[in-house]
Design a protein around this motif. Structure first.
Motif, PDB file in Angstrom:
ATOM      1  N   HIS A  80       0.965  -1.231  -0.088  1.00 49.45           N
ATOM      2  CA  HIS A  80       0.003   0.069   0.063  1.00 49.45           C
ATOM      3  C   HIS A  80       0.917   1.134   0.051  1.00 49.45           C
ATOM      4  CE1 HIS A  80      -2.652   3.022   1.459  1.00 49.45           C
ATOM      5  NE2 HIS A  80      -3.848   2.350   0.727  1.00 49.45           N
TER       6      HIS A  80
ATOM      7  N   ALA B 203       0.967   3.989   1.587  1.00 48.93           N
ATOM      8  CA  ALA B 203       1.339   4.503   2.714  1.00 48.93           C
ATOM      9  C   ALA B 203       2.344   3.602   3.478  1.00 48.93           C
ATOM     10  CB  ALA B 203      -0.161   4.511   3.517  1.00 48.93           C
ATOM     11  N   LYS B 204       2.360   2.430   3.085  1.00 46.11           N
ATOM     12  CA  LYS B 204       3.403   1.661   3.732  1.00 46.11           C
ATOM     13  C   LYS B 204       4.712   1.915   2.992  1.00 46.11           C
ATOM     14  CE  LYS B 204       1.177  -2.276   6.444  1.00 46.11           C
ATOM     15  NZ  LYS B 204       0.101  -2.843   5.929  1.00 46.11           N
TER      16      LYS B 204
ATOM     17  N   ALA C  78       5.616   4.547   1.584  1.00 48.14           N
ATOM     18  CA  ALA C  78       6.166   5.817   2.079  1.00 48.14           C
ATOM     19  C   ALA C  78       6.735   5.544   3.357  1.00 48.14           C
ATOM     20  CB  ALA C  78       4.891   6.946   2.270  1.00 48.14           C
ATOM     21  N   GLY C  79       6.046   4.960   4.243  1.00 49.30           N
ATOM     22  CA  GLY C  79       6.928   4.536   5.640  1.00 49.30           C
ATOM     23  C   GLY C  79       8.274   4.130   5.575  1.00 49.30           C
TER      24      GLY C  79
ATOM     25  N   GLU D  41      10.842   6.308   4.167  1.00 51.76           N
ATOM     26  CA  GLU D  41      11.280   7.192   4.799  1.00 51.76           C
ATOM     27  C   GLU D  41      12.446   6.637   5.778  1.00 51.76           C
ATOM     28  OE1 GLU D  41       8.244   9.196   6.754  1.00 51.76           O
ATOM     29  OE2 GLU D  41       8.058  10.781   5.157  1.00 51.76           O
TER      30      GLU D  41
ATOM     31  N   HIS E  22       1.781  10.348   0.901  1.00 55.62           N
ATOM     32  CA  HIS E  22       1.888  10.034   2.192  1.00 55.62           C
ATOM     33  C   HIS E  22       3.320  10.370   2.679  1.00 55.62           C
ATOM     34  CE1 HIS E  22      -1.624   7.771   2.164  1.00 55.62           C
ATOM     35  NE2 HIS E  22      -1.514   7.392   1.029  1.00 55.62           N
TER      36      HIS E  22
ATOM     37  N   HIS F 263       6.197  12.682   4.614  1.00 54.69           N
ATOM     38  CA  HIS F 263       6.521  13.838   5.251  1.00 54.69           C
ATOM     39  C   HIS F 263       7.259  14.790   4.382  1.00 54.69           C
ATOM     40  CE1 HIS F 263       6.312  11.466   9.039  1.00 54.69           C
ATOM     41  NE2 HIS F 263       5.792  12.695   9.568  1.00 54.69           N
TER      42      HIS F 263
ATOM     43  N   ASP G  23     -10.125  11.365   6.418  1.00 45.51           N
ATOM     44  CA  ASP G  23      -8.932  10.994   6.244  1.00 45.51           C
ATOM     45  C   ASP G  23      -7.777  11.713   6.297  1.00 45.51           C
ATOM     46  OD1 ASP G  23     -10.283  11.720   3.766  1.00 45.51           O
ATOM     47  OD2 ASP G  23      -8.597  10.688   2.761  1.00 45.51           O
TER      48      ASP G  23
ATOM     49  N   ASP H 181      -5.115  12.703   9.541  1.00 51.64           N
ATOM     50  CA  ASP H 181      -3.687  13.078   9.358  1.00 51.64           C
ATOM     51  C   ASP H 181      -3.292  14.454  10.007  1.00 51.64           C
ATOM     52  OD1 ASP H 181      -3.269  11.027   7.488  1.00 51.64           O
ATOM     53  OD2 ASP H 181      -3.559  12.379   5.614  1.00 51.64           O
TER      54      ASP H 181
END
Lengths: 540, 540
Positions: free
Chosen positions: B125, B127-128, B130-131, B134, B159, B161, B339, B343
């Protein structure tokens, strides 16, 4: 007016009212005002002085006002009515705004305008009312709490922090609490029972009807901070082989859907989760389309044992509005909605902030002084141990301090710079760990980076501090020594800030709770020993 | 195989490939691999040594793999295919799990298995992904970033920072960034433009088509942290005099509704907001019912100028999934979905945590060392001023310290206990202010409570510390002095913890940012002067 024909009865009631007034028993007063005939109440009001009259009037229920006014002396009625109308017009002119400031509420309470305050609280959204209640000192909080009707009280309870929630729930009559509890959704009821002490919680549980009690027992079996503890059982489930038109007809029979329904769950014959049908998809689907063709199967259901933080992360990452909860066998148990997830995220961030100062995030801001003192003293006691540790380090160097007093003056600077630099690294790591971004996999890269920053900042500030120390004490040696100590302490601070949270986490301790205290101990001990140790070696 | 008939052309390409390989230009390599005929690519692969071959193979796009394999020597093809299959079976066996740990990704990258990593990132996904991006050091992050296709890159960008988002966006080719940007929702596009430096941001804006550009310009005019900056313009609006059946027919024409659609907005002839029609209501309404009968009018629309924190509070309090945004004239401008609110809540809590350590919450965890050093040194510089302030207080008592060295040993204890007690009050007040529960209205009640706690905890710990000091230094006088100093400092800490955030807020300074540093300065200065001052008065 008919004050003569009422006789003894009035006098008994009147005495009871006067007694309640004198003792400030508002609740008793309200009960009396409710049970008396409007005519009797009116004659009683006429007999009181203006201050007492105002106090009793505040306790007359809204719906009885007109009846009482009709029996009153017209002049008096006009006077009391003016007050009522003033409240009315205030409410029309955006009543909420008028009372969002705690100060206004407290002023109105102090002026005995309880009726006015009660009306405004009732016109407010429960969440706002809860926030405002928490901002009031305990006695005023109880006063306002008594004015809320049972159903509204139930909805306000849901929005309170745990400690306040338990306290106000226990202030309610047993009957009232029970009636209030019956109006709550299951997940909110579970929260309430968990907030209460074991005795009253159990009693509340036992007073529910059979079906609800069984559901509650099942939900209470899951930890509070798991998907099972968060879920509600008000979902709508359908079978995949039905057509869209039939579902629309079925939903129309329900008239209104549960709050926060954005999708219905699709299950098989054995209630096993198959997927979801979003309402936004349903309304764009032709009536003769089968659900299996338009349902989403890529929304994985959440296992009932998932922790609430993982649930929140999942909702955030996937932008979900609601999600199905299933057991090990894949059977649909309930659903979690985004409003509860929002609360978890807020609570989680509050917890981190409060824990870093050794505070309990669910505690009442106005908890009794003794309770708060006991809670906070634990943290002060832990700090005392670390402070004595630092002091004992200094104690090792008493001889040096006696000879060069400048060391005593400068030593807090070394400790403090290390503490700040370390807490920067610590905070970065705690945040990274919360986001799942700091782990053994990239530890070395972070280490290199943090050490690099520590070296650069160490050299920069060592130079500045050395220069200032040299100017102040006129000693190049002291300047050199403090510069070295700063560099050592900043380096150790970076290492400590990086490793302390990782170590604490491995031992299952929340890094936000203990991290900064342990870090401070490390930077103090290293700061003092580096500075005083170097000075002893070089100068003596 | 056809390595002979390709002639000069192959050699040129081959040289280019070898050149790109030698210089580690992966992007160039990928372009070359894409433009070459599969047969030519195959013969090139055969000509390379096994390490080079592996490196080039990693850059062959998934969809071209089979074509290239068909032209390859069967033995070699089997070898490369084994690798591909291994990836496939890993993906089947819950590929995401395998790669959620940064360590695994970094190992795979180090082993040159870029293809494998790329596949897993694409299956994740956004968002995952993106995490995970980072959590990678910058060079590895860029490597992985290059493997993502344009559309997926766009969804991952959303997603990230801010700092990382800008950096990775600028790493993309201009064309690719533009294509990616075109796939984004308007609010995400606004975020991206705001994250970019002025030049590239402007360029991106100008490259949009006329209609989108005008919408963007309108949205960019609102501050980033206002309702206007948060809203999206993908809402569906209907008129109140239409029947439910007509709306269902209209929605069916749209086939699918925008993400996160839980309600449609009801407007009048002039596009002024009238209320909302929840989909959960629509699906339970008979076809011939007028919208005006089933719409909700108690959902107030949010003014476009509302701050994002107020928006978040409103969503939380009212459990909303989406809300309309209107201008001063009440015209419907757009909608905000939950959503984005989630955030904001997360970002807000991160900001508080990071600011308390003087860190920037949007900063990249792996920002270049020099950048991070510069940012953090500001905070260390501010701390140095307060540290020298404390040192100068100690400096006033050099004569006393020279005579009684025990004072130097014990003085950090007084400062540290005050600091901890003060930060408890400070944190409580900062949290209360964030919840809107601490204001002038209940300041006095809080004051009484905090002072009470300070007095009780002061007496408790003063006794303990005095006893320890007496045992340690065998002096009743020192014990008495430190006890008094502790009481004074805990009392002042409570007052400071309560008033500093209120004062900072009045001056428009974020209490979370400067609060703890100012508090520490106060408790240090008062702690040192109380302890050393009393000692000087009494002992000398």
């Amino acid at each position: 007016m008919s004050s003569k024909d009422s006789g003894n009865n009035v006098h008994t009631a009147q005495n009871a009212v006067l007694d309640a007034l004198a003792k400030g028993k508002r609740k008793k007063l309200r009960k009396l005002a409710r049970s008396m005939h409007p005519g009797k109440l009116a004659s009683l009001l006429e007999a009181l002085d203006s201050q007492q009259r105002q106090a009793v009037w505040q306790e007359v229920a809204d719906e009885r006002e007109q009846a009482v006014l009709r029996h009153l002396d017209p002049q008096l009625a006009a006077l009391l009515q003016r007050d009522a109308e003033a409240v009315g017009s205030e409410l029309d002119a955006g009543g909420e705004q008028v009372f969002t400031h705690t100060g206004n509420v407290r002023e109105a309470l102090a002026a005995g305008k309880l009726k006015r305050v009660g009306k405004v609280f009732r016109s407010m959204h429960p969440a706002k009312a809860a926030g405002l209640l928490e901002a009031l000192p305990p006695d005023e909080r109880s006063t306002v709490w008594q004015t809320l009707d049972t159903e509204r009280a139930a909805r306000v309870l849901v929005h309170l922090h745990e400690e306040v929630r338990a306290k106000l729930a226990l202030e309610m009559d047993e009957d009232r609490l029970l009636t209030a509890a019956r109006t709550l959704a299951l997940d909110d009821l579970v929260d309430l029972i968990q907030a209460l002490p074991t005795g009253p919680g159990r009693q509340l549980l036992l007073s529910m009807d059979e079906i609800k009690r069984q559901q509650l027992v099942a939900m209470l079996a899951y930890p509070e901070d798991s998907a099972g503890g968060l879920m509600n059982t008000d979902h709508i489930s359908v079978r995949a082989d039905i057509k869209a038109g039939s579902i629309l007809r079925y939903l129309r029979l329900l008239e209104d859907l549960p709050d926060q329904t954005d999708k219905v769950m699709v299950v098989d014959r054995k209630n096993r989760y198959q997927g979801v049908l979003r309402l936004s998809r349903l309304v764009t689907t032709a009536a003769d389309t089968k659900i299996s063709e338009v349902m989403d199967t890529d929304f994985a259901a959440l296992p009932v044992t998932m922790t609430s933080l993982e649930v929140a992360r999942q909702f955030e990452d996937l932008d979900m509005l609601s999600a199905a909860v299933v057991n090990d066998e894949g059977e649909l148990l309930g659903r979690i909605t985004v409003d509860d997830v929002v609360d978890i995220i807020r609570e989680d961030s509050e917890r981190t902030l409060m824990n870093m100062a050794g505070l309990d995030d669910e505690a009442d801001m106005f908890a009794p002084i003794l309770t708060s003192t006991r809670r906070r003293s634990v943290w002060l006691g832990v700090n005392l141990i670390t402070a004595f540790l630092a002091a004992s380090v200094i104690g090792q160097f008493q001889a040096s301090l006696e000879q060069i007093v400048a060391l005593a003056v400068l030593m807090p600077i070394v400790a403090s710079m290390g503490g700040i630099a370390g807490s920067q690294t610590l905070t970065l790591v705690i945040r990274g760990m919360a986001l799942g971004q700091v782990e053994t996999g990239n530890f070395r890269v972070l280490l290199v980076k943090e050490v690099g920053i520590a070296v650069l900042n160490g050299m920069l500030w060592a130079t500045v501090i050395a220069a200032l120390a040299i100017v102040w004490f006129g000693s190049w040696a002291i300047g050199g020594i403090i510069a070295m100590a700063i560099c050592i302490n900043l380096l150790c601070a970076a290492l400590a800030g990086l490793s302390i949270p990782m170590i604490l986490k491995r031992f299952g301790i929340d890094p936000a709770l203990a991290g900064s205290m342990v870090l401070m101990a490390v930077t103090d001990v290293i700061g003092f020993s580096a500075f005083l140790g170097l000075a002893t070696l070089i100068l003596l």
